[in-house]
Scaffold this motif. Structure first.
Motif, PDB file in Angstrom:
ATOM      1  N   VAL A 592       0.829  -1.207   0.000  1.00 49.70           N
ATOM      2  CA  VAL A 592       0.000   0.000   0.000  1.00 49.70           C
ATOM      3  C   VAL A 592       0.866   1.261   0.000  1.00 49.70           C
ATOM      4  N   VAL A 593       1.914   1.283   0.852  1.00 50.47           N
ATOM      5  CA  VAL A 593       2.779   2.478   0.889  1.00 50.47           C
ATOM      6  C   VAL A 593       3.394   2.686  -0.494  1.00 50.47           C
ATOM      7  N   GLU A 594       3.813   1.576  -1.103  1.00 51.01           N
ATOM      8  CA  GLU A 594       4.405   1.678  -2.442  1.00 51.01           C
ATOM      9  C   GLU A 594       3.418   2.283  -3.434  1.00 51.01           C
ATOM     10  N   LEU A 596       0.630   4.101  -2.812  1.00 51.59           N
ATOM     11  CA  LEU A 596      -0.006   5.391  -2.507  1.00 51.59           C
ATOM     12  C   LEU A 596       0.968   6.545  -2.272  1.00 51.59           C
ATOM     13  N   ASN A 597       2.158   6.224  -1.729  1.00 51.00           N
ATOM     14  CA  ASN A 597       3.083   7.322  -1.452  1.00 51.00           C
ATOM     15  C   ASN A 597       3.947   7.609  -2.669  1.00 51.00           C
ATOM     16  N   ARG A 598       3.402   8.450  -3.509  1.00 54.60           N
ATOM     17  CA  ARG A 598       4.077   8.724  -4.785  1.00 54.60           C
ATOM     18  C   ARG A 598       5.220   9.729  -4.607  1.00 54.60           C
ATOM     19  N   GLU A 600       7.716   9.622  -2.663  1.00 51.22           N
ATOM     20  CA  GLU A 600       9.016   9.038  -2.332  1.00 51.22           C
ATOM     21  C   GLU A 600       9.110   7.670  -2.984  1.00 51.22           C
ATOM     22  N   ARG A 601      10.239   7.421  -3.656  1.00 48.51           N
ATOM     23  CA  ARG A 601      10.400   6.098  -4.280  1.00 48.51           C
ATOM     24  C   ARG A 601      10.510   5.063  -3.173  1.00 48.51           C
ATOM     25  N   PHE A 602       9.812   3.982  -3.317  1.00 48.28           N
ATOM     26  CA  PHE A 602       9.828   2.993  -2.242  1.00 48.28           C
ATOM     27  C   PHE A 602      11.128   2.195  -2.282  1.00 48.28           C
ATOM     28  N   ALA A 604      13.090  -1.028  -1.479  1.00 54.21           N
ATOM     29  CA  ALA A 604      12.791  -2.436  -1.183  1.00 54.21           C
ATOM     30  C   ALA A 604      13.761  -2.979  -0.141  1.00 54.21           C
ATOM     31  N   ASN A 605      13.314  -3.953   0.612  1.00 56.94           N
ATOM     32  CA  ASN A 605      14.153  -4.541   1.653  1.00 56.94           C
ATOM     33  C   ASN A 605      14.035  -6.055   1.683  1.00 56.94           C
ATOM     34  N   ASP A 606      15.096  -6.668   2.206  1.00 54.06           N
ATOM     35  CA  ASP A 606      15.102  -8.130   2.326  1.00 54.06           C
ATOM     36  C   ASP A 606      14.814  -8.520   3.765  1.00 54.06           C
ATOM     37  N   GLY A 621      16.544   1.914  14.987  1.00 55.88           N
ATOM     38  CA  GLY A 621      16.630   2.952  13.959  1.00 55.88           C
ATOM     39  C   GLY A 621      15.821   4.140  14.408  1.00 55.88           C
ATOM     40  N   PRO A 622      16.117   5.306  13.847  1.00 57.72           N
ATOM     41  CA  PRO A 622      15.437   6.530  14.260  1.00 57.72           C
ATOM     42  C   PRO A 622      13.937   6.456  14.027  1.00 57.72           C
ATOM     43  N   ASN A 623      13.260   7.374  14.655  1.00 59.27           N
ATOM     44  CA  ASN A 623      11.844   7.529  14.354  1.00 59.27           C
ATOM     45  C   ASN A 623      11.726   7.876  12.880  1.00 59.27           C
ATOM     46  N   MET A 624      10.634   7.467  12.306  1.00 64.90           N
ATOM     47  CA  MET A 624      10.336   7.812  10.906  1.00 64.90           C
ATOM     48  C   MET A 624      11.236   7.111   9.902  1.00 64.90           C
ATOM     49  N   ALA A 625      12.123   6.223  10.395  1.00 65.55           N
ATOM     50  CA  ALA A 625      13.066   5.617   9.459  1.00 65.55           C
ATOM     51  C   ALA A 625      12.366   4.596   8.572  1.00 65.55           C
ATOM     52  N   GLY A 626      11.327   3.978   9.104  1.00 67.19           N
ATOM     53  CA  GLY A 626      10.623   2.973   8.299  1.00 67.19           C
ATOM     54  C   GLY A 626      10.555   1.611   8.968  1.00 67.19           C
ATOM     55  N   LYS A 627      10.702   1.567  10.287  1.00 63.27           N
ATOM     56  CA  LYS A 627      10.678   0.278  10.995  1.00 63.27           C
ATOM     57  C   LYS A 627       9.285  -0.361  10.907  1.00 63.27           C
ATOM     58  N   SER A 628       8.271   0.434  11.238  1.00 65.70           N
ATOM     59  CA  SER A 628       6.910  -0.120  11.223  1.00 65.70           C
ATOM     60  C   SER A 628       6.526  -0.555   9.825  1.00 65.70           C
ATOM     61  N   THR A 629       6.855   0.273   8.862  1.00 66.00           N
ATOM     62  CA  THR A 629       6.508  -0.053   7.477  1.00 66.00           C
ATOM     63  C   THR A 629       7.133  -1.389   7.090  1.00 66.00           C
ATOM     64  N   ASP A 700       6.072  -3.863  17.862  1.00 63.07           N
ATOM     65  CA  ASP A 700       6.598  -2.529  17.555  1.00 63.07           C
ATOM     66  C   ASP A 700       6.656  -1.723  18.839  1.00 63.07           C
ATOM     67  N   GLU A 701       7.862  -1.568  19.348  1.00 63.03           N
ATOM     68  CA  GLU A 701       8.065  -0.724  20.518  1.00 63.03           C
ATOM     69  C   GLU A 701       7.182  -1.083  21.681  1.00 63.03           C
ATOM     70  N   ILE A 702       7.245  -2.326  22.101  1.00 61.56           N
ATOM     71  CA  ILE A 702       6.445  -2.621  23.288  1.00 61.56           C
ATOM     72  C   ILE A 702       7.139  -2.029  24.508  1.00 61.56           C
ATOM     73  N   LEU A 768      17.518   6.564   4.690  1.00 61.00           N
ATOM     74  CA  LEU A 768      17.864   5.741   3.520  1.00 61.00           C
ATOM     75  C   LEU A 768      16.864   4.597   3.333  1.00 61.00           C
ATOM     76  N   ARG A 769      16.093   4.317   4.397  1.00 61.28           N
ATOM     77  CA  ARG A 769      15.032   3.308   4.352  1.00 61.28           C
ATOM     78  C   ARG A 769      15.559   1.898   4.109  1.00 61.28           C
ATOM     79  N   LYS A 770      16.845   1.708   4.251  1.00 59.18           N
ATOM     80  CA  LYS A 770      17.407   0.389   3.940  1.00 59.18           C
ATOM     81  C   LYS A 770      17.670  -0.358   5.238  1.00 59.18           C
TER      82      LYS A 770
HETATM   83  N1  LIG Z   1      11.094   1.481   2.441  1.00 59.64           N
HETATM   84  C1  LIG Z   1      10.513   2.672   2.343  1.00 59.64           C
HETATM   85  N2  LIG Z   1      10.564   3.360   1.186  1.00 59.64           N
HETATM   86  C2  LIG Z   1       9.978   4.567   1.089  1.00 59.64           C
HETATM   87  N3  LIG Z   1       9.325   5.173   2.081  1.00 59.64           N
HETATM   88  C3  LIG Z   1       9.221   4.541   3.250  1.00 59.64           C
HETATM   89  C4  LIG Z   1       9.816   3.268   3.438  1.00 59.64           C
HETATM   90  N4  LIG Z   1       9.584   2.878   4.699  1.00 59.64           N
HETATM   91  C5  LIG Z   1       8.878   3.864   5.273  1.00 59.64           C
HETATM   92  N5  LIG Z   1       8.664   4.865   4.402  1.00 59.64           N
HETATM   93  C6  LIG Z   1       7.952   6.122   4.685  1.00 59.64           C
HETATM   94  O1  LIG Z   1       8.408   6.606   5.935  1.00 59.64           O
HETATM   95  C7  LIG Z   1       7.334   6.888   6.800  1.00 59.64           C
HETATM   96  C8  LIG Z   1       7.701   6.491   8.221  1.00 59.64           C
HETATM   97  O2  LIG Z   1       7.843   5.113   8.316  1.00 59.64           O
HETATM   98  P1  LIG Z   1       7.506   4.309   9.639  1.00 59.64           P
HETATM   99  O3  LIG Z   1       6.284   4.792  10.263  1.00 59.64           O
HETATM  100  O4  LIG Z   1       7.587   2.881   9.258  1.00 59.64           O
HETATM  101  O5  LIG Z   1       8.751   4.692  10.563  1.00 59.64           O
HETATM  102  P2  LIG Z   1       9.155   4.168  12.003  1.00 59.64           P
HETATM  103  O6  LIG Z   1      10.594   3.897  11.954  1.00 59.64           O
HETATM  104  O7  LIG Z   1       8.298   3.025  12.401  1.00 59.64           O
HETATM  105  O8  LIG Z   1       8.847   5.419  12.882  1.00 59.64           O
HETATM  106  P3  LIG Z   1       8.513   5.526  14.453  1.00 59.64           P
HETATM  107  O9  LIG Z   1       9.637   4.886  15.173  1.00 59.64           O
HETATM  108  O10 LIG Z   1       8.423   6.976  14.680  1.00 59.64           O
HETATM  109  O11 LIG Z   1       7.202   4.818  14.648  1.00 59.64           O
HETATM  110  C9  LIG Z   1       6.180   6.086   6.257  1.00 59.64           C
HETATM  111  O12 LIG Z   1       4.997   6.814   6.406  1.00 59.64           O
HETATM  112  C10 LIG Z   1       6.489   5.872   4.800  1.00 59.64           C
HETATM  113  O13 LIG Z   1       5.794   6.799   3.999  1.00 59.64           O
END
Ligand SMILES: Nc1ncnc2c1ncn2[C@@H]1O[C@H](COP(=O)(O)OP(=O)(O)OP(=O)(O)O)[C@@H](O)[C@H]1O
Length: 871
Positions: A592-594, A596-598, A600-602, A604-606, A621-629, A700-702, A768-770
C-alpha cells in the motif's frame, strides 16, 4: 381499555407481541403508526404527526402514516436508524365468513435482515451474527439474508469470538436473553456499539431444539449433515439465527440452503488488533477502505467478487495445497493478459447474482431483477468458452462447476419482456406468446380500443356531428360527448349521462357492451400477468441452490482475475509457499505504501526469518526511518501469499504460518476502560500465550507506554521469553528504541540485529530506508523532532540536555546541568546512572563526581561509608 375501538384493540394486541419494533399497521392504502411508534417514526422520517380520537374515551392518539405503495424507503430509513419495523397486513381469516378481517405481522425488518435497502453497499455483506457463549467454547454463526451466505464456527475464548465479531462487522448481534443485563454485550461495548443487540429466549439454545431446528431447515438427517459437525455451541448459535428468521421472515428462505462450517485452525489466525494494525479492511487513521490492503487489491468487477475477496483477505489459508491451487490459477491469469482481460470483461456485465437470488427467494424480486439475472446468464457461455483451455486445477474446476442455467435463462427470456416496468401491478411484464389466455385478452383489449376508434367515426357519420368524441373517464367509463350546439342532431338511442356547461355526455347500449369487454379484459390482464410473474419467480426460486453455486464460482473467478490484474500492474511475483520454517523475502515492498506514497520512491528490503539463527530480529533505527513499514510489509507479504496472491517482492519463499500477531503502536481503548499501556500489555500477554514456532510475531516498541526503566525491562523480558520458550518461539520482528536490546544477540544465538540505515549530513538526518545488519548507534529523535517543526529553541535545549545526559548529569561542584541553575535547599539528586553500567563503573563514576575541595569532613566520612557499602 374497554372503550377502545376494535381496531385499536387489535393494534395494541399485536404491538404487545412486538414491543421492540415499530408497527406498520395496514389500513387501506396506508401503513399507520400509533402512539410512541408514531412519535418516534415521525421524528426519524420527518413526516407529520397528527392525532385522532381513536381511543374511544376522548383521548387523542398520536398517529402518522406512509403510503403502502411507497413504504419501502421509509422502512429502510427507520432500519438504517437502528429500529426494527414489524409489517402488519390484513390477511384472510379462514374462520371468518366475511373474508379479510384479521391482521397479522407478516415480516419484521431488522438491521441485520435488510435485503434491499439502498444502504446495503454492494461489496459488503450485511450480516446478522449470533453468539452463543458455552462453558468453555463460544459458538459464532452469521448469515447474510440478502445473499444466503451462512457460516458457523467455534472459538475457544470470548476474545476470539469478539475477534470474529470485529472481522465480520455485523449490523445486528443475537445473544441469549440472559445476556441482556450486563452480559456479553457489555463485555465489549466498543464492538457492540452501533450494532443492534437482539436477544433470543434461552430455550431456543436447548441442544435438542437446536438440533431439530437445523435438521428441519436444511432437510437433513443430522446436524452433522448440515455441516455443523461436532460444533455443539456453533449449532446452538445457528439455531438462534434460524429461530429469529422464523420469527421475522414469514416467507420462504430457500436460498439459505447451505451452511459453511469452518474451524479457525483451517485459516491463518489473525486477532482483532492484527487485522486493524495491518490495515486489512480499512485504514487505522480514517477507517476508509482506500489505503487498506483490500482497497488496493479490490479490482473485482462484480459485487459478489468484492465480498469474496474480503473473505479471502481476512481468512488466509494454511493448507499449502489450497494456497498453491489459487496461486496456480493467478499465475495462469497473470501470464496471459488477453485471457485475463477477457475473463474480466465477461464478468463485468454479471449482476450481483447472490443478492438477486436472495430477493427471488424472498419473493421481493421485481421483473427487472429477473431480467438482470437473465442478462448475467447470457454471458456465461462465452465465459466458459474462454475458460476452455484453462490448465490450472482451480480454473478448470470453476469452469466445470459453472452451471449455465439454460433452463432459467430460457424461462425468463420467454416469459418476461426485455425491459419491464418497475411496478409489478401495472402489467406489461409478461412477453407475448408466453401464455395463450393472456394473448387472447390482450387482443380483445386491443380490438376493443380499435372498435372504439371505429365507433367514433361511425357515429360522426350517422349524426353528421363532426365534433363528436368518444372519450373515457374513471367515473363513467366510455361515453360520447356532443357539444350543446349539436344536441338537436343526436339519435334516439343515446342515453344522457351528464350535462356540462358546453356539452352533454351520452352512452349507447352498444358502447357499454364493448366497454365491459375491454375493461374486463384489462383488469384480467393485470391480474393474470401478476400471477404468471409470480409463477415464473417461484420457478426460478426453486433453482436457488444452482444459482448460488454458480454465483460462488463466478465470484471466485472474479477474485482470481482481480489478484492477477494487480499482480501484473504492480510487478508482484509468485511466492513459493511450502512447509519449510523460513520466510525469505528479497526486495520486499509494502504494497500500500508503495502504491499510494508517490512522493518518495519505495526502497525495497530483504528479510530472513526462521527458527534457527534468524528467529528474533531486533530492529533499531530513528523515528520515521521505516521500521513499522518494514515489519508490516513482511506480515502483509506472508498474508498475501497465504491468501493466494502474488506478493510485492523480487522473490519470496514463505514457510506457511499459522498465526500472525502484531503489537503495533499505541491503540487506546478508552471505550473498554483500559489505558494504552494496559491494552498493550494485554495484547502482548495474548501473544505470549498463543504464539507457536510457526507463528509470525510483529512487536513494535512494546513497553513504550510506561517509564523507561519499566519499559525496557518488559521489552527485554518479552524478547527473551519469545526466544527461550520452545512453545512460543515464534519468528519475531521486534522494533525498539531501546538500544540496550541489541545486547540480546550477545547471549542468545537466534537473535539478529538490524537497523534502518540513515545518513547524517549537516546535523540533518537523511532516511535511507534500507534495512542493514547490526544495531543503530543513535536515535536521531531530536533531528526528527526538528523535521516535525519543533521550535529551534526547544531543539537547541533538547540537544544540550542530551549532551549532558550522555556525559553525566552534573557539572563540577555537583551543579545539575539539566535544570538550569541550582535548586535552593533541595537535597542533591542522586546521579542517574545507566541501567547497564557494571558495579565497578558505578563506583568509579561516584568517585569521579566528587569535588574533594568542597566537602566537609562529615560529608567525606558519609561518602566513604556509602562507597564501602557499594563495594
Ligand atoms: N522502504 C521505504 N521506502 C519509502 N518510504 C518509506 C519506506 N519505509 C517507510 N517509508 C515512509 O516513511 C514513513 C515512516 O515510516 P515508519 O512509520 O515505518 O517509521 P518508524 O521507523 O516506524 O517510525 P517511528 O519509530 O516513529 O514509529 C512512512 O509513512 C512511509 O511513507
Amino acid at each position: 381499555m374497554s372503550e377502545l375501538t376494535p381496531m385499536m384493540r387489535q393494534y395494541l394486541e399485536i404491538k404487545a407481541d412486538h414491543p421492540d419494533a415499530i408497527l406498520f399497521f395496514r389500513l387501506g392504502d396506508f401503513y399507520e403508526m400509533f402512539l410512541d411508534d408514531a412519535v418516534k417514526a415521525s421524528r426519524i422520517l420527518d413526516i407529520t404527526l397528527t392525532s385522532r380520537n381513536k381511543g374511544g374515551d376522548g383521548a387523542d392518539i398520536p398517529l402518522c402514516g406512509v403510503p403502502f405503495h411507497s413504504a419501502a424507503p421509509y422502512i429502510a430509513k427507520l432500519v438504517e436508524a437502528g429500529e426494527k419495523v414489524a409489517i402488519c397486513e390484513q390477511v384472510e381469516d379462514p374462520k371468518s365468513v366475511k373474508g379479510i378481517v384479521k391482521r397479522e405481522v407478516v415480516k419484521v425488518v431488522t438491521p441485520g435482515l435488510v435485503i434491499d435497502a439502498e444502504s446495503l453497499s454492494p461489496k459488503e455483506n450485511n450480516y446478522l451474527l449470533s453468539l452463543f457463549p458455552g462453558p468453555d467454547r463460544w459458538g459464532v454463526a452469521y448469515l447474510d439474508l440478502s445473499t444466503g451466505d451462512f457460516r458457523v464456527t467455534e472459538t475457544d475464548s470470548a476474545d476470539a469470538a469478539w475477534a470474529e465479531v470485529a472481522c465480520v462487522n455485523p449490523r445486528e448481534i443475537l445473544m441469549p436473553l440472559s445476556f441482556r443485563d450486563g452480559g456479553a454485550g457489555s463485555e465489549r461495548p466498543d464492538l457492540a456499539a452501533g450494532r443492534m443487540l437482539s436477544y433470543v429466549d434461552e430455550w431456543v439454545y436447548d441442544a435438542e431444539y437446536a438440533e431439530r431446528m437445523v435438521r428441519n431447515h436444511f432437510g437433513v438427517a443430522s446436524a452433522e449433515a448440515a455441516g455443523c459437525g461436532s460444533m455443539d455451541c456453533g449449532l446452538r448459535a445457528v439455531a438462534a439465527v434460524l429461530h429469529y428468521l422464523q420469527q421475522t421472515q414469514k416467507g420462504d428462505v430457500r436460498h439459505i440452503s447451505y451452511l459453511q462450517a469452518y474451524r479457525t485452525q483451517e485459516f491463518l489466525v489473525l486477532d482483532e488488533s492484527s487485522r486493524r494494525n495491518l490495515e486489512l479492511n480499512a485504514t487505522i487513521g480514517d477507517g476508509k477502505r482506500r489505503g487498506s490492503l483490500l482497497g488496493l487489491l479490490d479490482r473485482t468487477v462484480t459485487a459478489m467478487g468484492g465480498r469474496k475477496l474480503k473473505q479471502w483477505i481476512n481468512y488466509p489459508l494454511v493448507s499449502i495445497e489450497k494456497i498453491n491451487e489459487r496461486l496456480d490459477a493467478v499465475e495462469e491469469l497473470v501470464a496471459d493478459a488477453e485471457f485475463r482481460q477477457g475473463v474480466r470483461a465477461a464478468l463485468d456485465g454479471v449482476y450481483d447474482l447472490e443478492r438477486l437470488n436472495g430477493r427471488i427467494s424472498l419473493a421481493s424480486a421485481s421483473a427487472k431483477d429477473l431480467v438482470a439475472l437473465r442478462a448475467s446468464l447470457v454471458r456465461l457461455p462465452s465465459l466458459i468458452a474462454l475458460l476452455t483451455p484453462a490448465a490450472s486445477t482451480l480454473l478448470a474446476r470453476l469452469r466445470d462447476g459453472i452451471d449455465l442455467l439454460a433452463d432459467v435463462e430460457e424461462l425468463i427470456g420467454r416469459g418476461i419482456v426485455p425491459d419491464p416496468p418497475f411496478v409489478l401491478r401495472e402489467g406489461g411484464i409478461i412477453a407475448q406468446g408466453y401464455h395463450s389466455e393472456l394473448d387472447e385478452l390482450r387482443s380483445i383489449s386491443r380490438e376493443g380500443k380499435g372498435f372504439i376508434a371505429r365507433l367514433e367515426a361511425q357515429e360522426k357519420a350517422r349524426t353528421g356531428i363532426s365534433s363528436l368524441k368518444v372519450r373515457y373517464n374513471k367515473v363513467f367509463g366510455y361515453y360520447i360527448e356532443v357539444t350543446k350546439s349539436n344536441l338537436s342532431a343526436i339519435p334516439d338511442d343515446y342515453i344522457r349521462r351528464q350535462t356540462l356547461a358546453n356539452a352533454e355526455r351520452f352512452i349507447t347500449p352498444e358502447l357499454k357492451e364493448y366497454e365491459e369487454k375491454v375493461l374486463g379484459a384489462e383488469d384480467r390482464i393485470v391480474e393474470l400477468e401478476y400471477a404468471l410473474f409470480q409463477d415464473i419467480r417461484q420457478r426460478v426460486a426453486a433453482q436457488g441452490e444452482r444459482i448460488a453455486r454458480t454465483a460462488d464460482r463466478l465470484a471466485t473467478l472474479d477474485v482470481l482475475a482481480a489478484l492477477a490484474d494487480v499482480a501484473h500492474d504492480h510487478r508482484y511475483v509468485r511466492p513459493t509457499v511450502d512447509e519449510g520454517d523460513a520466510i525469505v523475502v528479497t526486495g520486499g515492498r509494502h504494497p500500500v505504501v508503495e502504491a499510494l506514497n508517490r512522493s518518495e520512491r519505495f526502497v525495497a528490503n530483504d528479510v530472513q526469518l526462521d527458527n534457527g539463527e534468524n528467529q528474533l530480529v531486533i530492529i533499531t533505527g530513528p523515528n520515521m526511518a521505516g521500521k513499522s513499514t518494514f515489519m508490516r510489509q513482511v506480515a502483509l507479504i506472508v498474508l498475501m501469499a497465504q491468501t493466494g496472491s502474488f506478493v510485492p517482492a523480487d522473490e519470496a519463499s514463505i514457510g506457511v504460518v499459522d498465526r500472525i500477531f502484531t503489537r503495533v503502536g499505541a491503540s487506546d481503548n478508552l471505550a473498554r476502560g483500559q489505558s494504552t499501556f494496559m491494552v498493550e500489555m494485554m495484547e502482548t500477554a495474548a501473544i505470549l500465550r498463543n504464539a507457536t514456532p510457526r507463528s509470525l510475531v510483529v512487536l513494535d516498541e512494546i513497553g513504550r507506554g510506561t517509564s523507561t526503566f519499566d519499559g525496557v525491562s518488559i521489552a527485554w523480558a518479552v524478547a527473551e521469553y519469545l526466544h527461550d520458550t520452545e512453545r512460543c518461539a515464534a519468528k519475531t520482528l521486534f522494533a525498539t528504541h531501546y538500544h540496550e536490546l541489541t545486547e540480546l544477540a550477545v547471549t542468545r544465538n537466534r537473535v539478529k540485529n538490524c537497523n534502518v540505515a540513515v545518513k547524517e549530513w549537516n546535523d540533518q538526518v537523511i532516511f535511507l530506508r534500507k534495512i542493514v545488519e547490526g544495531g543503530a548507534s543513535h536515535s536521531y529523535g531530536i533531528q526528527v523532532a526538528r523535521l516535525a517543526g519543533l521550535p529551534q529553541e526547544v531543539i537547541e535545549r533538547a540537544k544540550e540536555i542530551l549532551h549532558n545526559l550522555e556525559k553525566g548529569e552534573y557539572a563540577e561542584g555537583g551543579i545539575p546541568r539539566i535544570a538550569r541553575g541550582k535548586r535552593a535547599g533541595a537535597p542533591k539528586p542522586s546521579p542517574q546512572l545507566s541501567l547497564f553500567d557494571q558495579g565497578d563503573d558505578l563506583l568509579r563514576r561516584r568517585i569521579a563526581g566528587l569535588n574533594i575541595a568542597a566537602l566537609t569532613p562529615l560529608e567525606a566520612l558519609n561518602i566513604l561509608d556509602e562507597l564501602k557499602r557499594m563495594v
